[in-house]
Structure formats: structure tokens, C-alpha cells
Scaffold this motif. Structure first.
Motif, PDB file in Angstrom:
ATOM      1  N   LEU A 110       0.245  -1.393  -8.062  1.00  0.00           N
ATOM      2  CA  LEU A 110       0.884  -1.135  -9.354  1.00  0.00           C
ATOM      3  C   LEU A 110       2.052  -0.170  -9.191  1.00  0.00           C
ATOM      4  O   LEU A 110       3.105  -0.348  -9.822  1.00  0.00           O
ATOM      5  N   LEU A 135     -10.739  -0.322  -3.015  1.00  0.00           N
ATOM      6  CA  LEU A 135     -10.183  -1.169  -4.070  1.00  0.00           C
ATOM      7  C   LEU A 135      -9.335  -0.339  -5.027  1.00  0.00           C
ATOM      8  O   LEU A 135      -8.229  -0.753  -5.411  1.00  0.00           O
ATOM      9  N   GLN A 136      -9.819   0.823  -5.394  1.00  0.00           N
ATOM     10  CA  GLN A 136      -9.057   1.687  -6.292  1.00  0.00           C
ATOM     11  C   GLN A 136      -7.739   2.107  -5.652  1.00  0.00           C
ATOM     12  O   GLN A 136      -6.681   2.062  -6.299  1.00  0.00           O
ATOM     13  N   VAL A 185      -0.802  -8.737 -13.804  1.00  0.00           N
ATOM     14  CA  VAL A 185      -1.968  -8.144 -13.151  1.00  0.00           C
ATOM     15  C   VAL A 185      -2.878  -9.234 -12.603  1.00  0.00           C
ATOM     16  O   VAL A 185      -3.393  -9.138 -11.483  1.00  0.00           O
ATOM     17  N   ASP A 186      -3.047 -10.295 -13.382  1.00  0.00           N
ATOM     18  CA  ASP A 186      -3.913 -11.398 -12.946  1.00  0.00           C
ATOM     19  C   ASP A 186      -3.209 -12.352 -11.997  1.00  0.00           C
ATOM     20  O   ASP A 186      -3.835 -12.915 -11.101  1.00  0.00           O
ATOM     21  N   SER A 232       0.830  -1.198   0.000  1.00  0.00           N
ATOM     22  CA  SER A 232       0.000   0.000   0.000  1.00  0.00           C
ATOM     23  C   SER A 232       0.867   1.251   0.000  1.00  0.00           C
ATOM     24  O   SER A 232       2.060   1.228  -0.335  1.00  0.00           O
ATOM     25  N   VAL A 288      -1.073  -8.898  -8.988  1.00  0.00           N
ATOM     26  CA  VAL A 288      -1.681  -7.667  -8.467  1.00  0.00           C
ATOM     27  C   VAL A 288      -3.086  -7.915  -7.941  1.00  0.00           C
ATOM     28  O   VAL A 288      -3.412  -7.575  -6.783  1.00  0.00           O
ATOM     29  N   LYS A 289      -3.946  -8.498  -8.757  1.00  0.00           N
ATOM     30  CA  LYS A 289      -5.321  -8.702  -8.324  1.00  0.00           C
ATOM     31  C   LYS A 289      -5.425  -9.658  -7.143  1.00  0.00           C
ATOM     32  O   LYS A 289      -6.127  -9.357  -6.161  1.00  0.00           O
ATOM     33  N   GLU A 323      -5.955   0.618  -3.374  1.00  0.00           N
ATOM     34  CA  GLU A 323      -4.982  -0.463  -3.206  1.00  0.00           C
ATOM     35  C   GLU A 323      -4.502  -1.029  -4.541  1.00  0.00           C
ATOM     36  O   GLU A 323      -3.357  -1.482  -4.648  1.00  0.00           O
ATOM     37  N   LEU A 324      -5.353  -1.029  -5.561  1.00  0.00           N
ATOM     38  CA  LEU A 324      -4.896  -1.445  -6.891  1.00  0.00           C
ATOM     39  C   LEU A 324      -3.822  -0.493  -7.414  1.00  0.00           C
ATOM     40  O   LEU A 324      -2.778  -0.919  -7.933  1.00  0.00           O
ATOM     41  N   VAL A 358      -4.139  -7.773  -3.913  1.00  0.00           N
ATOM     42  CA  VAL A 358      -5.083  -6.779  -3.418  1.00  0.00           C
ATOM     43  C   VAL A 358      -6.299  -7.458  -2.788  1.00  0.00           C
ATOM     44  O   VAL A 358      -6.775  -7.047  -1.721  1.00  0.00           O
TER      45      VAL A 358
END
Length: 271
Positions: free
Chosen positions: A185, A177-178, A157-158, A40, A161-162, A180-181, A165
Motif C-alpha cells: 500500500l 502478512l501485515q 486492493v482486491d 516491500s 494488492v492482495k 507486506e500488505l 502480496v
């Protein structure tokens, strides 16, 4: 940077030996440094700032390599690098004394700050401290240190990252969610350097050095193994305070009234 911090969040940078370090702050009064989890950044504390800033100056710092802070040029290897950076931030902001609150990775860094600069830290809040014994380090390194590479197809990302998070903020609403995504990244493939410092940290030695008052803050739905580790370590601090708050830590960073009330109750005895 504007100095009108009493009622709204403002942001700035401090130049340190680790590079430019970004922070956000709100409020006036005794200072409280906020140190975030991995991967974060200081935005984790966004919903908390208005509550924590009532009667104090609250400063949420982006750890080196996270958020809008410069990244280390090579793996730091220990928590001292991060802790000394936070102390440089405190110096630049004119904080002779301050309280410190860290969550997960930030709790380790908060402990390092408090143990190595006891003359500066009045009170410490460790929100989910992973205090490791030597026999536990390899296990946690296997859990936390998950390097990945950036690929043109953006499969990372899959694959990283996803899932990461989803793990740290289960049940997140849209804004959380926004945040932490974006944070994951921004941290990029070197995110695990901070975890590496946690796994190497001699928390038991540092706990024994503490002079100020200490609050162990436990979210009841946090990782059970982390909670067990913190419970085992807490007796190393005579006179510590232990407070449970119901639910997962992610809930408390969406709806921060309960945990900030616990922090207020504790720091009220420090000031």
C-alpha cells in the motif's frame, strides 16, 4: 536517532538527491547493506536483523518510492538512479567499504552498486537475481509491469494488492502478512518503476565488471524461470559461490536462520 545499535533496531533518514531515504540498522562492525524486493521495504529484513547483526553493522534501506523513503517525481528508468541513492546513503553513514545483499529487485540494485563502485563493495550476495538477456526483456516486462489506479471503491486492493502480496509471501504468518500488505500500500501505483529498472538492466555487463567475491543465493522454491535465469548468468562471475536454501524465499524471511547462516558463512570469508 539514537546511536545504541548494538542490540536493538534503530531508524533514521539520509537526505540524498533522490530525497529523504529511510533506513533501519542494528549491530556494530563491518557494514552490510540490505536491499529489499518489490513492493516491500526494509521491514522485510526485520526478523533477519538480529541474526545478521552479530558481529556486523546491518543497514536495511527503503528503496526510493517504498516504505518511508521519498518517491521519485518521475520514473527513473534505470537501476543507476537507485544504486547511486544507496551509495549516497553509505556515504552519509560513513561507510568507506561495505558488503551488500539484495533480494529480487534488490539483487539487481545490489549488482549495480557492486559493479559501478567496486572499490567500495567487498562482497555481494544476490538472493534471487533476475539477470536478463535482451530476448527475455519483453516477457518479463509483461509479467512484472502491471500498472493500476487508485479508485474510490478501493477495488485495487482486491485486484492488485492482495494478489501481489499472496504471490510474494505464500504461506505468510500474521506479522509477515501485515508487513507486506502495508508495504504494498505504501508503494502505491508507481511500484512498477523499480521493476522497469530491473527489466532494462544489463546484468550480464555488470556481472562481468565485478571485482569482489559473489554469492548467488537460491531458494529452491523460487520462481523457476528466475532461477533458470540466475543459473545461466552465474558463470559470468569466475569463482562465484552458489548456495541453495530449501523452500520459498518468503519462508526464509519469516524463519531466517538458514539463509542468514549461508550469508554468514560467505561473508566470513570476505571480512
Amino acid at each position: 536517532m539514537t546511536t545504541d545499535t548494538a542490540t536493538r533496531e534503530v531508524r533514521g533518514y539520509v537526505v540524498t538527491r533522490a530525497g529523504r531515504i529511510h533506513y533501519r540498522e542494528m549491530g556494530e562492525g563491518p557494514a552490510l547493506l540490505l536491499l529489499h524486493q518489490t513492493p516491500s521495504n526494509g521491514s522485510q529484513f526485520g526478523p533477519s536483523l538480529p541474526l545478521l547483526a552479530r558481529g556486523r553493522r546491518v543497514i536495511a534501506v527503503d528503496t526510493p518510492g517504498f516504505g518511508m523513503s521519498d518517491a521519485p517525481s518521475e520514473r527513473p528508468g534505470d537501476a543507476a538512479y537507485y544504486a547511486e541513492t544507496f551509495v549516497e546513503v553509505a556515504d552519509a553513514l560513513g561507510l568507506a567499504e561495505f558488503d551488500v545483499l539484495g533480494h529480487h529487485t534488490g539483487a539487481t540494485f545490489a549488482l549495480e552498486v557492486a559493479a559501478t563502485h567496486p572499490e567500495r563493495v567487498r562482497g555481494s550476495v544476490f538472493f534471487g537475481l533476475l539477470a536478463l538477456k535482451d530476448e527475455d526483456r519483453d516477457f518479463w516486462a509483461n509479467v512484472l509491469l502491471k500498472p493500476y489506479e487508485l479508485d474510490r471503491a478501493m477495488d485495487f486492493v482486491d485486484t492488485f494488492v492482495k494478489p501481489k502480496v499472496a504471490d510474494i509471501v505464500p504461506g505468510a504468518d500474521g506479522p509477515q502478512l501485515q508487513r507486506e500488505l502495508i508495504a504494498a500500500l505504501q508503494a502505491g501505483p508507481a511500484y512498477w518503476w523499480a521493476y522497469d529498472a530491473v527489466c532494462r538492466h544489463d546484468s550480464y555487463d555488470r556481472l562481468a565488471r565485478l571485482r569482489g567475491r559473489v554469492l548467488f543465493l537460491n531458494a529452491t522454491e523460487d520462481d523457476p524461470l528466475l532461477v533458470t535465469a540466475m543459473r545461466a548468468a552465474a558463470p559470468a562471475v569466475p569463482g562465484h559461490v552458489w548456495t541453495d536454501v530449501e523452500g520459498h524465499p518468503a519462508f526464509h524471511f519469516r524463519e531466517p536462520r538458514a539463509y542468514t547462516a549461508a550469508v554468514d558463512a560467505f561473508l566470513g570469508g570476505v571480512r
